[in-house]
Write an enzyme that holds these catalytic residues in place. Sequence first.
Site, PDB file in Angstrom:
ATOM      1  N   HIS A  95       0.872  -1.169   0.000  1.00 21.43           N
ATOM      2  CA  HIS A  95       0.000   0.000   0.000  1.00 21.43           C
ATOM      3  C   HIS A  95       0.910   1.220   0.000  1.00 21.43           C
ATOM      4  O   HIS A  95       1.731   1.395   0.914  1.00 21.43           O
ATOM      5  CB  HIS A  95      -0.916   0.002   1.223  1.00 21.43           C
ATOM      6  CG  HIS A  95      -1.961  -1.064   1.172  1.00 21.43           C
ATOM      7  ND1 HIS A  95      -2.395  -1.753   2.276  1.00 21.43           N
ATOM      8  CD2 HIS A  95      -2.667  -1.575   0.115  1.00 21.43           C
ATOM      9  CE1 HIS A  95      -3.320  -2.641   1.922  1.00 21.43           C
ATOM     10  NE2 HIS A  95      -3.495  -2.544   0.610  1.00 21.43           N
ATOM     11  N   GLU A  98       1.579   3.307   3.126  1.00 24.46           N
ATOM     12  CA  GLU A  98       2.064   2.629   4.337  1.00 24.46           C
ATOM     13  C   GLU A  98       3.563   2.457   4.163  1.00 24.46           C
ATOM     14  O   GLU A  98       4.035   1.493   3.548  1.00 24.46           O
ATOM     15  CB  GLU A  98       1.322   1.299   4.515  1.00 24.46           C
ATOM     16  CG  GLU A  98      -0.172   1.506   4.732  1.00 24.46           C
ATOM     17  CD  GLU A  98      -0.978   0.214   4.745  1.00 24.46           C
ATOM     18  OE1 GLU A  98      -0.374  -0.875   4.802  1.00 24.46           O
ATOM     19  OE2 GLU A  98      -2.230   0.312   4.675  1.00 24.46           O
ATOM     20  N   HIS A 225       3.197  -3.862   6.350  1.00 19.10           N
ATOM     21  CA  HIS A 225       2.119  -2.882   6.209  1.00 19.10           C
ATOM     22  C   HIS A 225       2.149  -1.875   7.353  1.00 19.10           C
ATOM     23  O   HIS A 225       3.032  -1.915   8.203  1.00 19.10           O
ATOM     24  CB  HIS A 225       0.757  -3.595   6.189  1.00 19.10           C
ATOM     25  CG  HIS A 225       0.441  -4.300   4.914  1.00 19.10           C
ATOM     26  ND1 HIS A 225      -0.602  -3.936   4.085  1.00 19.10           N
ATOM     27  CD2 HIS A 225       1.041  -5.353   4.300  1.00 19.10           C
ATOM     28  CE1 HIS A 225      -0.637  -4.730   3.027  1.00 19.10           C
ATOM     29  NE2 HIS A 225       0.355  -5.610   3.143  1.00 19.10           N
ATOM     30  N   GLU A 315       1.821  -5.680  10.478  1.00 20.85           N
ATOM     31  CA  GLU A 315       1.356  -4.303  10.645  1.00 20.85           C
ATOM     32  C   GLU A 315       2.294  -3.655  11.659  1.00 20.85           C
ATOM     33  O   GLU A 315       2.384  -4.105  12.806  1.00 20.85           O
ATOM     34  CB  GLU A 315      -0.086  -4.287  11.154  1.00 20.85           C
ATOM     35  CG  GLU A 315      -1.096  -4.978  10.242  1.00 20.85           C
ATOM     36  CD  GLU A 315      -1.461  -4.141   9.027  1.00 20.85           C
ATOM     37  OE1 GLU A 315      -1.065  -2.951   8.978  1.00 20.85           O
ATOM     38  OE2 GLU A 315      -2.143  -4.665   8.127  1.00 20.85           O
TER      39      GLU A 315
END
Length: 455
Positions: A95, A98, A225, A315
Amino acid sequence: MEMRFTWPLLLLLPVALLLSGQGVRAAHTGDFQHHRYEELVRALFSVQSECPYVTRIYSIGRSVEGRHLYVLEFSDNPGIHEALEPEFKYVGNMHGNEVLGRELLIQLAKFLCEEYRAGNERITRLIHDTRIHILPSMNPDGYEVAAQQGPEFNGYLVGRGNFREVDLNRNFPDLNALLYYYEKSNGRNHHLPLPDNWEEQVEPETRAVINWMQNYNFILSANLHGGAVVANYPFDKSREIRIRGKTTYSATPDDKLFKKLAKTYSYAHSWMHKGWNCGDYFEEGITNGARWYSLSKGMQDFNYLYTNCFEITLELSCDKFPPASVLHREWMANREALISYLEQVHHGVKGMIYDDNNNPISDAVISVAGINHDITSGADGDYFRLLLPGTYTLTVSAPGYQASTKQVTVGPAEAILLNFTLKTAPKGTNQNLKSQHSKKSPTTAKVSAANPGPR
């Protein structure tokens, strides 16, 4: 376990090993900045020039706007797959907005090079025994859109998708639907076929990554991410019909192993394992993807169902585009975790598969009793099966050969070496191989896109 350590303590031990000598150089805070595309390319080529004998730069394709998707490889023999040496990959910036993963992977590349040159035994052994592939940015076009706004004004979605505003983590062929269909009929459980027209259905960046997976026998991977702080493991897509407000755990046949892989990262990270981050609580800093929220056509599930690769999604920051001032702190929080996770590729069982004339057999199927997910041998006849400590029964089969079964006990240290020699089957013998399904996948119902979460 040796000395009866608990997993959390075991997972923290490597921190001391990395930081206790071995000549680890302190990073200079001034080295930490955001890298636009040209700066990213310069940084990668700078590392390659500093460590020319253990690195290689190659491109797996181009983005919609024509930017190269550059990979930096570390190996004692760059550009060559050595039998019994596993392939590992890190993918960042899927992404575009990110960005922490992108910067961490640039720093990781610098760190591996610097520590190798300084004679760090742990890093030297890792580079000599592993073929490491680092893709800092899968979505360079989206990054440029996000970077134009910068950390102060970046929104939740600006730059998330590629140039065409397609979310690349919702862009892979949906093999989960096919697996869930096969589960009901005891069908194929690995290397599921792609739709005939898959190349027309995906974006250039996605197509490049799939081709990359086809060309390298990756064994372990992580996808970096931002937007939360948690180690997310497959499956991302729920087996249940989506009901608003309800999520269900969707386990892979390797669920215990995936939990261990996720905990390896979360406990080596400075605070991920504590659970409370970004206003959310994840016990031990890990979560099953579908239990968090269901996601279709994601990359980590695709890795597991199409290749021999086990991938988790990391994440790593509450702020998708953190200011440069916090990058040094984030690097120090993630450095040991990035190394510890990479080392997990060396656990389980590995070996060679030969015929009775000592020729390697590629694409042989390796099955583990009690785990309904098979893997295959690579082009050189080598195989790698990640497993937790325990005793297992492995069966190897290939068309035209008699299957061979062996029992093996896996410990907590390096992978156990277990070779197989398959005898040619007598003509007319039914080798009882698992059925191979046609390359065309059953069509699946189209699900409308929900508001995307961090993944």
